[in-house]
Design a protein around this motif. Structure first.
Motif, PDB file in Angstrom:
ATOM      1  N   ALA A 352     -52.564 -58.479  -6.781  1.00 65.05           N
ATOM      2  CA  ALA A 352     -53.218 -59.750  -6.481  1.00 65.05           C
ATOM      3  C   ALA A 352     -53.186 -60.078  -4.999  1.00 65.05           C
ATOM      4  O   ALA A 352     -53.711 -61.125  -4.594  1.00 65.05           O
ATOM      5  N   GLY A 353     -52.575 -59.220  -4.183  1.00 65.14           N
ATOM      6  CA  GLY A 353     -52.525 -59.459  -2.749  1.00 65.14           C
ATOM      7  C   GLY A 353     -51.545 -60.534  -2.356  1.00 65.14           C
ATOM      8  O   GLY A 353     -51.776 -61.244  -1.365  1.00 65.14           O
ATOM      9  N   ILE A 354     -50.445 -60.673  -3.090  1.00 65.93           N
ATOM     10  CA  ILE A 354     -49.457 -61.726  -2.824  1.00 65.93           C
ATOM     11  C   ILE A 354     -48.110 -61.069  -2.561  1.00 65.93           C
ATOM     12  O   ILE A 354     -47.701 -60.134  -3.251  1.00 65.93           O
ATOM     13  N   ASP A 355     -47.401 -61.559  -1.560  1.00 65.54           N
ATOM     14  CA  ASP A 355     -46.075 -61.078  -1.205  1.00 65.54           C
ATOM     15  C   ASP A 355     -45.039 -61.817  -2.055  1.00 65.54           C
ATOM     16  O   ASP A 355     -44.778 -62.998  -1.841  1.00 65.54           O
ATOM     17  N   LEU A 356     -44.453 -61.130  -3.037  1.00 66.94           N
ATOM     18  CA  LEU A 356     -43.498 -61.724  -3.960  1.00 66.94           C
ATOM     19  C   LEU A 356     -42.089 -61.329  -3.548  1.00 66.94           C
ATOM     20  O   LEU A 356     -41.790 -60.133  -3.388  1.00 66.94           O
ATOM     21  N   GLY A 357     -41.178 -62.312  -3.392  1.00 63.94           N
ATOM     22  CA  GLY A 357     -39.810 -62.024  -2.989  1.00 63.94           C
ATOM     23  C   GLY A 357     -38.797 -62.898  -3.718  1.00 63.94           C
ATOM     24  O   GLY A 357     -39.161 -63.825  -4.453  1.00 63.94           O
ATOM     25  N   TYR A 358     -37.518 -62.596  -3.488  1.00 61.02           N
ATOM     26  CA  TYR A 358     -36.423 -63.326  -4.145  1.00 61.02           C
ATOM     27  C   TYR A 358     -35.362 -63.656  -3.118  1.00 61.02           C
ATOM     28  O   TYR A 358     -35.033 -62.841  -2.250  1.00 61.02           O
ATOM     29  N   ASP A 359     -34.778 -64.866  -3.270  1.00 61.31           N
ATOM     30  CA  ASP A 359     -33.708 -65.302  -2.385  1.00 61.31           C
ATOM     31  C   ASP A 359     -32.695 -66.070  -3.232  1.00 61.31           C
ATOM     32  O   ASP A 359     -32.995 -67.135  -3.782  1.00 61.31           O
ATOM     33  N   GLY A 360     -31.496 -65.502  -3.355  1.00 59.97           N
ATOM     34  CA  GLY A 360     -30.491 -66.153  -4.198  1.00 59.97           C
ATOM     35  C   GLY A 360     -29.103 -65.675  -3.863  1.00 59.97           C
ATOM     36  O   GLY A 360     -28.908 -64.707  -3.113  1.00 59.97           O
ATOM     37  N   PRO A 361     -28.088 -66.325  -4.428  1.00 59.79           N
ATOM     38  CA  PRO A 361     -26.687 -65.983  -4.130  1.00 59.79           C
ATOM     39  C   PRO A 361     -26.283 -64.689  -4.833  1.00 59.79           C
ATOM     40  O   PRO A 361     -26.889 -64.269  -5.821  1.00 59.79           O
ATOM     41  N   ALA A 362     -25.250 -64.061  -4.300  1.00 58.88           N
ATOM     42  CA  ALA A 362     -24.740 -62.829  -4.912  1.00 58.88           C
ATOM     43  C   ALA A 362     -23.735 -63.123  -6.020  1.00 58.88           C
ATOM     44  O   ALA A 362     -23.591 -62.325  -6.953  1.00 58.88           O
ATOM     45  N   GLU A 363     -23.024 -64.275  -5.950  1.00 55.76           N
ATOM     46  CA  GLU A 363     -22.024 -64.571  -6.976  1.00 55.76           C
ATOM     47  C   GLU A 363     -22.727 -65.015  -8.267  1.00 55.76           C
ATOM     48  O   GLU A 363     -23.838 -65.519  -8.253  1.00 55.76           O
ATOM     49  N   PRO A 364     -22.068 -64.835  -9.415  1.00 55.91           N
ATOM     50  CA  PRO A 364     -22.687 -65.159 -10.711  1.00 55.91           C
ATOM     51  C   PRO A 364     -23.028 -66.642 -10.829  1.00 55.91           C
ATOM     52  O   PRO A 364     -22.312 -67.505 -10.327  1.00 55.91           O
ATOM     53  N   GLN A 365     -24.117 -66.928 -11.521  1.00 53.23           N
ATOM     54  CA  GLN A 365     -24.572 -68.283 -11.816  1.00 53.23           C
ATOM     55  C   GLN A 365     -24.807 -68.362 -13.331  1.00 53.23           C
ATOM     56  O   GLN A 365     -25.832 -67.923 -13.828  1.00 53.23           O
ATOM     57  N   TRP A 366     -23.848 -68.929 -14.054  1.00 53.87           N
ATOM     58  CA  TRP A 366     -23.860 -68.851 -15.516  1.00 53.87           C
ATOM     59  C   TRP A 366     -24.511 -70.090 -16.136  1.00 53.87           C
ATOM     60  O   TRP A 366     -24.252 -71.219 -15.734  1.00 53.87           O
ATOM     61  N   ILE A 367     -25.358 -69.848 -17.164  1.00 55.27           N
ATOM     62  CA  ILE A 367     -25.915 -70.925 -17.993  1.00 55.27           C
ATOM     63  C   ILE A 367     -25.949 -70.440 -19.437  1.00 55.27           C
ATOM     64  O   ILE A 367     -25.842 -69.243 -19.714  1.00 55.27           O
ATOM     65  N   GLU A 368     -26.094 -71.388 -20.364  1.00 56.49           N
ATOM     66  CA  GLU A 368     -26.300 -71.066 -21.774  1.00 56.49           C
ATOM     67  C   GLU A 368     -27.799 -71.128 -22.042  1.00 56.49           C
ATOM     68  O   GLU A 368     -28.418 -72.186 -21.927  1.00 56.49           O
ATOM     69  N   ALA A 369     -28.400 -69.998 -22.412  1.00 51.60           N
ATOM     70  CA  ALA A 369     -29.852 -69.965 -22.603  1.00 51.60           C
ATOM     71  C   ALA A 369     -30.236 -68.772 -23.454  1.00 51.60           C
ATOM     72  O   ALA A 369     -29.417 -67.882 -23.728  1.00 51.60           O
ATOM     73  N   ASP A 370     -31.491 -68.781 -23.871  1.00 57.16           N
ATOM     74  CA  ASP A 370     -32.090 -67.668 -24.598  1.00 57.16           C
ATOM     75  C   ASP A 370     -32.840 -66.812 -23.586  1.00 57.16           C
ATOM     76  O   ASP A 370     -33.745 -67.292 -22.897  1.00 57.16           O
ATOM     77  N   SER A 371     -32.482 -65.564 -23.474  1.00 55.68           N
ATOM     78  CA  SER A 371     -33.062 -64.695 -22.440  1.00 55.68           C
ATOM     79  C   SER A 371     -34.571 -64.524 -22.617  1.00 55.68           C
ATOM     80  O   SER A 371     -35.322 -64.443 -21.629  1.00 55.68           O
ATOM     81  N   HIS A 372     -35.049 -64.482 -23.877  1.00 59.05           N
ATOM     82  CA  HIS A 372     -36.490 -64.273 -24.104  1.00 59.05           C
ATOM     83  C   HIS A 372     -37.303 -65.481 -23.648  1.00 59.05           C
ATOM     84  O   HIS A 372     -38.322 -65.325 -22.947  1.00 59.05           O
ATOM     85  N   THR A 373     -36.888 -66.681 -24.034  1.00 58.12           N
ATOM     86  CA  THR A 373     -37.635 -67.862 -23.602  1.00 58.12           C
ATOM     87  C   THR A 373     -37.485 -68.098 -22.098  1.00 58.12           C
ATOM     88  O   THR A 373     -38.401 -68.597 -21.443  1.00 58.12           O
ATOM     89  N   LEU A 374     -36.335 -67.704 -21.531  1.00 61.75           N
ATOM     90  CA  LEU A 374     -36.162 -67.835 -20.083  1.00 61.75           C
ATOM     91  C   LEU A 374     -37.102 -66.884 -19.340  1.00 61.75           C
ATOM     92  O   LEU A 374     -37.671 -67.240 -18.294  1.00 61.75           O
ATOM     93  N   GLN A 375     -37.280 -65.693 -19.875  1.00 56.96           N
ATOM     94  CA  GLN A 375     -38.234 -64.768 -19.280  1.00 56.96           C
ATOM     95  C   GLN A 375     -39.655 -65.325 -19.379  1.00 56.96           C
ATOM     96  O   GLN A 375     -40.452 -65.209 -18.439  1.00 56.96           O
ATOM     97  N   GLU A 376     -39.972 -65.969 -20.524  1.00 58.20           N
ATOM     98  CA  GLU A 376     -41.298 -66.572 -20.693  1.00 58.20           C
ATOM     99  C   GLU A 376     -41.507 -67.693 -19.688  1.00 58.20           C
ATOM    100  O   GLU A 376     -42.609 -67.848 -19.136  1.00 58.20           O
ATOM    101  N   LEU A 377     -40.453 -68.471 -19.425  1.00 59.61           N
ATOM    102  CA  LEU A 377     -40.567 -69.552 -18.440  1.00 59.61           C
ATOM    103  C   LEU A 377     -40.879 -68.990 -17.062  1.00 59.61           C
ATOM    104  O   LEU A 377     -41.804 -69.456 -16.376  1.00 59.61           O
ATOM    105  N   LEU A 378     -40.123 -67.971 -16.628  1.00 56.46           N
ATOM    106  CA  LEU A 378     -40.332 -67.413 -15.300  1.00 56.46           C
ATOM    107  C   LEU A 378     -41.682 -66.713 -15.203  1.00 56.46           C
ATOM    108  O   LEU A 378     -42.377 -66.801 -14.167  1.00 56.46           O
ATOM    109  N   ASP A 379     -42.103 -66.022 -16.260  1.00 59.04           N
ATOM    110  CA  ASP A 379     -43.408 -65.348 -16.239  1.00 59.04           C
ATOM    111  C   ASP A 379     -44.537 -66.351 -16.059  1.00 59.04           C
ATOM    112  O   ASP A 379     -45.510 -66.086 -15.323  1.00 59.04           O
ATOM    113  N   ASN A 380     -44.430 -67.510 -16.709  1.00 62.58           N
ATOM    114  CA  ASN A 380     -45.486 -68.514 -16.545  1.00 62.58           C
ATOM    115  C   ASN A 380     -45.493 -69.086 -15.137  1.00 62.58           C
ATOM    116  O   ASN A 380     -46.572 -69.382 -14.587  1.00 62.58           O
ATOM    117  N   LEU A 381     -44.304 -69.270 -14.541  1.00 58.98           N
ATOM    118  CA  LEU A 381     -44.267 -69.761 -13.158  1.00 58.98           C
ATOM    119  C   LEU A 381     -44.874 -68.742 -12.196  1.00 58.98           C
ATOM    120  O   LEU A 381     -45.623 -69.097 -11.268  1.00 58.98           O
TER     121      LEU A 381
END
Length: 477
Positions: A352-381
């Motif tokens: 699509a001609g877009i520069d996609l990147g990530y910026d985040g901490p190296a230490e763990p960031q824990w939450i209680e969630a469903d991995s499948h619906t979380l993936q669906e959330l990020l995919d829609n964003l």
């Protein structure tokens, strides 16, 4: 004891206690009440027998004391030598009830030993002084248990000598009297318990009839899922009716989701289906290769659009369900999961001609969630950014800890969204006026619902360097 053996020996108890048994509520209540009543009858019989035995012992002790005093008086007035006349012996050994309960007596001198009676019947230890009141005690004579009364008196023919008069009897007559009292009381107790049971049966039957109006109200319903309420419902049934009301509420939500899905599908698929028909008729009307190729290209685009719309409708319906499955929720490390999900979408961003990147901490960031619906959330964003940011733009996925929350951000430097439309983002089928990119208006609505299911929140704002930014906050664990 095996399960089969239990069924053979006590089938009624087996059916009563095991969870798979089936009884009416009336039967269960009557059985639960009858068993304690029967136990009460047994317990009351034991208490009655114990009380009757105490009463019989008291009566016989009084009689035994009277016999000892009578024998003492006979000796004092008739025969100071301690000899018992035949008439007195007959009175001592006579059983007026004919039960042959055996009686014994003895007259002993402190100086001369046994004067009359049974030699094995000994007075109690320590009875060596003169006394007016007889002393009662228990004694064993061979294999028999006896109750005895002893009293002392002076020997008129031998000054300084003391005579001990002892009268004893077996305990058989005492127990016989107690059993007779028990047998007389059991019928009265049984009649009383039977009367109580009949009253309980009548009360249970009358009480259960209080459920008839509620049953009649429910029987009149066909498709009515409105709450039963608490009017006219007995207090004991309120937990059941409240549970039914909660079930009705879930059914109403499910039916509402189903109706909304059907309406949304009909609304969103109407245009692609109409376009498919137009281009199919066009290809049939003009069979030249150029027209057919152009029609097939449009048909392919419409099919992709219908496929995406139907997929998003299904995703939105799943996200709008009441609560996530507790078994599917696990403890996830977003610092590990998010970079992996972003990495999977890099090739699409490059296309699509877009520069996609990530910026985040190296230490763990824990939450209680469903991995499948979380993936669906990020995919829609990410899909939202790839669709609306435009070629040549850049998009960054960020992850940061904010107090008790973990913030997932998706920011691009595209054209952005005017401030007056930010409040409406997340509504179903809402698209910013003037936007030319294709879309269904469901992506951010899916994100909103998934965040709410995980007790999170979504915020839309302009990016720090222009463009558009979405922030999703999850409670950290």
């Amino acid at each position: 004891m095996t399960r089969r053996r239990m069924l053979q020996l006590q089938p009624w108890l087996y059916r009563l206690l095991l969870p798979e048994s089936r009884h009416s509520l009336r039967q269960r209540l009557l059985i639960i009440l009858l068993v304690p009543l029967m136990l009460l009858l047994v317990f009351n019989s034991l208490i009655t027998y114990a009380g009757a035995l105490i009463y019989s012992n008291r009566v016989h002790d009084d009689s035994l004391t009277s016999d000892a005093l009578t024998l003492q008086q006979m000796l004092a007035t008739q025969d100071p030598d301690g000899r018992i006349s035949p008439q007195a012996r007959f009175l001592l050994e006579y059983d007026p009830g004919g039960h042959n309960y055996y009686s014994y007596f003895s007259v002993r001198s402190a100086r001369h030993g046994l004067l009359a009676g049974n030699n094995t019947l000994q007075p109690p230890a320590g009875l060596g002084r003169l006394s007016d009141a007889p002393r009662l005690y228990d004694v064993h004579l061979g294999h028999r248990s006896l109750r005895a009364a002893s009293v002392t008196m002076p020997n008129t023919r031998d000054p300084g000598d003391i005579l001990t008069v002892t009268v004893a009897e077996t305990l058989r007559d005492r127990h016989l009297v107690a059993r007779q009292i028990l047998l007389l009381s059991i019928p009265a107790q049984a009649v009383l318990i039977l009367a109580v049971f009949l009253l309980v049966w009548f009360g249970v039957r009358t009480g259960l009839r209080q459920l008839d109006p509620l049953s009649a109200r429910l029987a009149l319903r066909e498709h009515d899922l409105s709450p039963i309420g608490e009017t006219g419902v007995p207090v004991e049934i309120l937990p059941l009716t409240r549970t039914i009301d909660e079930l009705f509420a879930r059914l109403r939500n499910m039916l509402a989701l189903q109706e909304r899905f059907i309406a949304d599908a009909a609304h969103q698929l109407r245009t692609p289906l109409a376009g498919l028909r137009v281009h199919a008729e066009r290809a049939q009307a003009h069979p030249d290769p150029a027209t057919v190729s152009d029609s097939l290209q449009h048909i392919r685009q419409l099919i992709e659009r219908a496929n995406r719309t139907s997929s998003q409708l299904l995703a939105l319906t799943r996200a709008q369900s009441t609560e996530p499955d507790a078994a599917a929720s696990t403890r996830l490390d977003l610092a590990e999961l998010i970079p992996d999900l972003v990495r999977r979408r890099v090739h699409e961003a490059l296309a699509a001609g877009i520069d996609l990147g990530y910026d985040g901490p190296a230490e763990p960031q824990w939450i209680e969630a469903d991995s499948h619906t979380l993936q669906e959330l990020l995919d829609n964003l990410i899909d939202n950014g790839l669709r609306y940011a435009g070629r040549g733009a850049s998009m960054t996925i960020t992850l940061a800890r904010e107090d008790a929350n973990i913030c997932l951000g998706v920011e691009d430097n595209g054209p952005g969204v005017p401030d007056e439309w930010l409040a409406r983002l997340g509504e179903r089928f809402f698209r910013v006026p003037g936007c030319k990119a294709e879309g269904s208006g469901l992506g951010l609505a899916i994100v909103q619902r998934i965040a709410e299911r995980h007790h999170g929140s979504v915020r839309y704002r302009s990016g720090d360097a222009g463009g558009f930014r979405v922030e999703v906050r999850f409670p950290a664990t």
